[in-house]
Design a protein around this motif. Sequence first.
Motif, PDB file in Angstrom:
ATOM      1  N   ALA A 111      40.665  36.232  30.722  1.00 26.69           N
ATOM      2  CA  ALA A 111      41.158  37.587  30.510  1.00 26.69           C
ATOM      3  C   ALA A 111      41.198  38.389  31.797  1.00 26.69           C
ATOM      4  O   ALA A 111      41.878  39.398  31.885  1.00 26.69           O
ATOM      5  CB  ALA A 111      40.290  38.291  29.476  1.00 26.69           C
ATOM      6  N   CYS A 112      40.436  37.964  32.841  1.00 30.56           N
ATOM      7  CA  CYS A 112      40.389  38.803  34.035  1.00 30.56           C
ATOM      8  C   CYS A 112      41.094  38.176  35.225  1.00 30.56           C
ATOM      9  O   CYS A 112      40.810  37.046  35.585  1.00 30.56           O
ATOM     10  CB  CYS A 112      38.955  39.173  34.410  1.00 30.56           C
ATOM     11  SG  CYS A 112      37.683  38.170  33.690  1.00 30.56           S
ATOM     12  N   GLY A 113      41.999  38.899  35.824  1.00 29.83           N
ATOM     13  CA  GLY A 113      42.549  38.544  37.122  1.00 29.83           C
ATOM     14  C   GLY A 113      41.669  39.199  38.160  1.00 29.83           C
ATOM     15  O   GLY A 113      40.566  39.646  37.845  1.00 29.83           O
ATOM     16  N   PRO A 114      42.133  39.247  39.411  1.00 28.48           N
ATOM     17  CA  PRO A 114      41.351  39.965  40.422  1.00 28.48           C
ATOM     18  C   PRO A 114      41.224  41.430  40.042  1.00 28.48           C
ATOM     19  O   PRO A 114      42.151  41.985  39.443  1.00 28.48           O
ATOM     20  CB  PRO A 114      42.175  39.808  41.696  1.00 28.48           C
ATOM     21  CG  PRO A 114      43.104  38.686  41.434  1.00 28.48           C
ATOM     22  CD  PRO A 114      43.331  38.649  39.959  1.00 28.48           C
ATOM     23  N   PRO A 115      40.105  42.055  40.371  1.00 28.09           N
ATOM     24  CA  PRO A 115      39.906  43.456  39.997  1.00 28.09           C
ATOM     25  C   PRO A 115      40.875  44.385  40.731  1.00 28.09           C
ATOM     26  O   PRO A 115      41.240  44.139  41.871  1.00 28.09           O
ATOM     27  CB  PRO A 115      38.471  43.745  40.420  1.00 28.09           C
ATOM     28  CG  PRO A 115      38.131  42.691  41.403  1.00 28.09           C
ATOM     29  CD  PRO A 115      38.966  41.500  41.072  1.00 28.09           C
ATOM     30  N   TYR A 121      31.197  31.928  37.939  1.00 32.50           N
ATOM     31  CA  TYR A 121      32.096  33.078  37.930  1.00 32.50           C
ATOM     32  C   TYR A 121      32.649  33.385  39.333  1.00 32.50           C
ATOM     33  O   TYR A 121      33.864  33.538  39.483  1.00 32.50           O
ATOM     34  CB  TYR A 121      31.407  34.302  37.319  1.00 32.50           C
ATOM     35  CG  TYR A 121      32.302  35.500  37.287  1.00 32.50           C
ATOM     36  CD1 TYR A 121      33.415  35.507  36.444  1.00 32.50           C
ATOM     37  CD2 TYR A 121      32.093  36.588  38.107  1.00 32.50           C
ATOM     38  CE1 TYR A 121      34.284  36.581  36.421  1.00 32.50           C
ATOM     39  CE2 TYR A 121      32.961  37.665  38.091  1.00 32.50           C
ATOM     40  CZ  TYR A 121      34.046  37.662  37.245  1.00 32.50           C
ATOM     41  OH  TYR A 121      34.908  38.711  37.240  1.00 32.50           O
ATOM     42  N   TYR A 161      35.157  30.834  40.180  1.00 28.11           N
ATOM     43  CA  TYR A 161      36.371  31.055  39.409  1.00 28.11           C
ATOM     44  C   TYR A 161      37.186  32.191  40.022  1.00 28.11           C
ATOM     45  O   TYR A 161      38.399  32.077  40.216  1.00 28.11           O
ATOM     46  CB  TYR A 161      35.987  31.379  37.959  1.00 28.11           C
ATOM     47  CG  TYR A 161      37.087  32.028  37.171  1.00 28.11           C
ATOM     48  CD1 TYR A 161      38.097  31.258  36.611  1.00 28.11           C
ATOM     49  CD2 TYR A 161      37.118  33.412  37.015  1.00 28.11           C
ATOM     50  CE1 TYR A 161      39.117  31.870  35.903  1.00 28.11           C
ATOM     51  CE2 TYR A 161      38.138  34.014  36.309  1.00 28.11           C
ATOM     52  CZ  TYR A 161      39.137  33.248  35.758  1.00 28.11           C
ATOM     53  OH  TYR A 161      40.151  33.857  35.073  1.00 28.11           O
ATOM     54  N   GLN A 162      36.510  33.294  40.382  1.00 30.95           N
ATOM     55  CA  GLN A 162      37.210  34.429  40.996  1.00 30.95           C
ATOM     56  C   GLN A 162      37.854  34.008  42.313  1.00 30.95           C
ATOM     57  O   GLN A 162      38.967  34.418  42.621  1.00 30.95           O
ATOM     58  CB  GLN A 162      36.239  35.584  41.266  1.00 30.95           C
ATOM     59  CG  GLN A 162      36.078  36.550  40.110  1.00 30.95           C
ATOM     60  CD  GLN A 162      37.356  37.308  39.789  1.00 30.95           C
ATOM     61  OE1 GLN A 162      38.395  37.122  40.422  1.00 30.95           O
ATOM     62  NE2 GLN A 162      37.295  38.135  38.767  1.00 30.95           N
ATOM     63  N   VAL A 217      40.967  32.238  41.481  1.00 31.47           N
ATOM     64  CA  VAL A 217      42.011  33.132  40.976  1.00 31.47           C
ATOM     65  C   VAL A 217      42.602  33.970  42.098  1.00 31.47           C
ATOM     66  O   VAL A 217      43.816  34.085  42.243  1.00 31.47           O
ATOM     67  CB  VAL A 217      41.433  34.054  39.875  1.00 31.47           C
ATOM     68  CG1 VAL A 217      42.410  35.171  39.551  1.00 31.47           C
ATOM     69  CG2 VAL A 217      41.145  33.248  38.619  1.00 31.47           C
ATOM     70  N   ILE A 218      41.715  34.529  42.953  1.00 39.95           N
ATOM     71  CA  ILE A 218      42.204  35.394  44.034  1.00 39.95           C
ATOM     72  C   ILE A 218      43.095  34.604  44.978  1.00 39.95           C
ATOM     73  O   ILE A 218      44.069  35.127  45.517  1.00 39.95           O
ATOM     74  CB  ILE A 218      41.007  36.033  44.779  1.00 39.95           C
ATOM     75  CG1 ILE A 218      40.345  37.075  43.875  1.00 39.95           C
ATOM     76  CG2 ILE A 218      41.447  36.698  46.069  1.00 39.95           C
ATOM     77  CD1 ILE A 218      39.118  37.707  44.454  1.00 39.95           C
ATOM     78  N   PHE A 239      46.775  34.865  44.324  1.00 38.44           N
ATOM     79  CA  PHE A 239      47.444  36.160  44.347  1.00 38.44           C
ATOM     80  C   PHE A 239      47.672  36.622  45.774  1.00 38.44           C
ATOM     81  O   PHE A 239      46.968  36.204  46.688  1.00 38.44           O
ATOM     82  CB  PHE A 239      46.582  37.214  43.630  1.00 38.44           C
ATOM     83  CG  PHE A 239      46.662  37.144  42.133  1.00 38.44           C
ATOM     84  CD1 PHE A 239      47.544  37.940  41.429  1.00 38.44           C
ATOM     85  CD2 PHE A 239      45.854  36.262  41.437  1.00 38.44           C
ATOM     86  CE1 PHE A 239      47.626  37.872  40.057  1.00 38.44           C
ATOM     87  CE2 PHE A 239      45.928  36.193  40.059  1.00 38.44           C
ATOM     88  CZ  PHE A 239      46.815  36.997  39.367  1.00 38.44           C
ATOM     89  N   TYR A 258      46.663  39.306  47.545  1.00 31.84           N
ATOM     90  CA  TYR A 258      45.611  40.260  47.207  1.00 31.84           C
ATOM     91  C   TYR A 258      44.995  40.811  48.479  1.00 31.84           C
ATOM     92  O   TYR A 258      44.189  40.149  49.130  1.00 31.84           O
ATOM     93  CB  TYR A 258      44.557  39.541  46.353  1.00 31.84           C
ATOM     94  CG  TYR A 258      43.522  40.448  45.731  1.00 31.84           C
ATOM     95  CD1 TYR A 258      43.883  41.411  44.808  1.00 31.84           C
ATOM     96  CD2 TYR A 258      42.189  40.328  46.071  1.00 31.84           C
ATOM     97  CE1 TYR A 258      42.945  42.235  44.232  1.00 31.84           C
ATOM     98  CE2 TYR A 258      41.230  41.143  45.497  1.00 31.84           C
ATOM     99  CZ  TYR A 258      41.608  42.093  44.583  1.00 31.84           C
ATOM    100  OH  TYR A 258      40.670  42.903  44.006  1.00 31.84           O
ATOM    101  N   ALA A 308      43.738  45.838  45.969  1.00 31.30           N
ATOM    102  CA  ALA A 308      42.414  46.105  45.408  1.00 31.30           C
ATOM    103  C   ALA A 308      42.269  47.573  45.028  1.00 31.30           C
ATOM    104  O   ALA A 308      41.706  47.894  43.995  1.00 31.30           O
ATOM    105  CB  ALA A 308      41.338  45.699  46.409  1.00 31.30           C
ATOM    106  N   LEU A 325      49.785  43.961  41.679  1.00 30.44           N
ATOM    107  CA  LEU A 325      49.308  42.591  41.859  1.00 30.44           C
ATOM    108  C   LEU A 325      50.497  41.647  41.809  1.00 30.44           C
ATOM    109  O   LEU A 325      51.386  41.803  40.994  1.00 30.44           O
ATOM    110  CB  LEU A 325      48.342  42.228  40.737  1.00 30.44           C
ATOM    111  CG  LEU A 325      46.881  42.551  40.976  1.00 30.44           C
ATOM    112  CD1 LEU A 325      46.077  42.174  39.755  1.00 30.44           C
ATOM    113  CD2 LEU A 325      46.370  41.810  42.190  1.00 30.44           C
TER     114      LEU A 325
END
Lengths: 430, 323
Positions: A21-25, B51, B54-55, B58-59, B62, B64, B69, B75
């Motif tokens: 559910a979460c992409g980068p903040p 976590y 995983y972040q 994901v980053i 992108f 990013y 931010a 995004l």
Amino acid sequence: MPRRTPVPAAALSLLLLVLAACGPPQVTSGLAEEDELTGILRVWLFDEADRGPKEAVVNRAVAEFEAQYEDVEVDVSYLQVDARSERFTGAFNDPASAPDVAEFGNTDLAAYVEANGFADLTEALAAWPEASDLLPSVLDTATVDGRVYGLPWYTGARALYYRTDVFDELGLAPPRTLGELRDTARRIRAARPDLYGIAVGGNYHYALMPFVWASGGDLAEQRDGTWRATVDSAQSRAGVELFSSLLAPDICPPEQCAMLTGTQSVQVFASGAAAMTIGGDFNRAAVDAGEAAGRYAVVPLPGTEPGTIAPAFAGGNLLGVLNSSRRSTLAREFVQLLGGKEYQREMYTAMGNLPTFADLQRDLADEDPAVRPFVETLRAGTRFVPPTPAWARIDAQAVLPTMVQRVATGEPVEDATADAADAMNAAFGS
Amino acid sequence: MRVPATPTTPGGASTHRGGAPRRRPRVSPDLRAALLYLAPAGFVLAAMLAYPLYQLGVISLFDYGQAQASGGAPLDFVGLDNYAQLFGEPRFWTVLVQTCVFAAVCVVGSLTVGIGLAVLASRVRALPRMALFLAALGAWATPAVAGSTVWLFLFDQDFGLVNEVLAGVGLAGVENFSWTYDRYVAFGLVAAQVVWCSFPFVMITVYAGIRSIPTDVLEAAALDGATPWRTLRTVIIPMLRGLLIVATIQSIIWDFKIFTQIYVMTNGGGVAGRNLVLNVYAYQEAFAASNYGLGAAIGVVMTGILLLITLGYLRAQRGTEEP
């Protein structure tokens, strides 16, 4: 969910569901709706090595402002320049903790504007009479895509410092062109091997830029809205080559000078180990505190032809209004008070910061001979780094220092400038 | 997370393997209890390890930066573009090779020095051993930034003790010799500093291992007329295989991720970036420039390489193990 589902499988699927559910903040910040005319106005200014004089001037401006507006309190805090990136990032990410007014460096402007941090002041400045006296080249450093996002609070320029005792001893005159500068530096080191001909460094890109601009080149140019590096053009290459040739054993040996920054170059000069350096008006205190005190003079850095001045980099700080401010009218009024002529003049008296108004600068140059070479340099026209957020990236990736250091360590100037241009274009493109 | 199956578990709990079970397994109370006890650790591991990883992944997919931010720009999912950009950069490959060679030299160096000094410590009297341990612990306890700065002072071209001593013993041309200018000299100096601050871990681990080898084995070797070198090679090292694997993998991971020493001693990567290693490169290219997407991609690549090296090493070790 059936009761018998194995616990790990359930936990795992739940975890995956949560993670997916979460992409980068990302912050959803926008313009503040309110515009309150009372309450606390929060102001961030940079701390200084000796903050006392600055604080005294600011406090006078605050007192005047608070007397003018009832029920308004101005809360000034001073932040460390080194920590500014974290503080401003924090302010942009969390509008609740952001100030209303902030001082910031003009090289950070484009990145802050891209981050949605500062409000457009174009109309506010157009309606303010004093703004017409602002130096156009300085106002350019507050402009992104034709919109002004800050009021230039003070400016600075670099010029050529030289040791009067050494020049007298060797019967030399200050160089009239950049070519002469190199020859003079060589002659000094030949006659006085204990001195560097000129102290400049591979990490001192504000000293490199005037060489590129004076040679008719530029770092980059904007065409049809996109930036392209021009640091590999023939003119720019000549400037890079000339500057890099100062980092040679017969002037400033690369073993010692390849990694010097601007501050370090000035320190070398101040310690008496160099016959020349390139330094700003803001470096005078450091030189006066060293061995070179009382034995130096300053002239504008010459261009490629006698009688010309090399375009200097226009450094300086701006005062801006945060986009998230809920008191934007008050904030703009405060910026115009603290950044106006009266308090810029007081800041010059207190801190030596050069004002950004043409008429103020002229008056000061008439009064104080020490400031004259810097004002002359400013008046001859200054240049700026490409006003795009990509500049922060190019700066952090040390593109220009790497280029100069490669040339200084013997690589062909064509390769080094071509690779630097590629790196810059990659940053512009992303 | 898998629960290690131990044959001695009372009640013979059936272990659950991944995949869909053909029939519903009966979850025994023992297994349930075991999972319950493991849950806090599992939760902490998921929060602190899974976590962030995983972040990171994901980053890396992108575009990013700071603008994204803080909400200044939308995004933008770019798929594998960050990786393509990274792999298309010739500099990345140079830095990668540099990092591998540099890490290899540091690993071999710390293992050699560490094992050598551990053997020495096991053969000298109490007082010199104490001195050796104090010196090693001192080097180990020194913070990396402080250690690097002290080494820089020692090797300073103008005022450094090393140049003064070398000039003092009559070596010509060392006055004002810069130890951080030439690429290989600078790498050598940093490698020496890294070995200096990482050998104590190897030394103390191996020393503890040597002390745990039964003395009768060593006596038997001595009675058979084995030289100290022979004893080390055919008795001590094989018996310490497990410990050495741990020490080697630790060293590989540490030395591959070197940041502080290079950043401090070569002033952020040396003249013209000739002394960059992957971690400093990632910092400079990505995080200092607020290009977090690219930085995350470098992070993922580094994690992958380290996993591969470690797995390969473990495999090679298992292959040579005696049946």
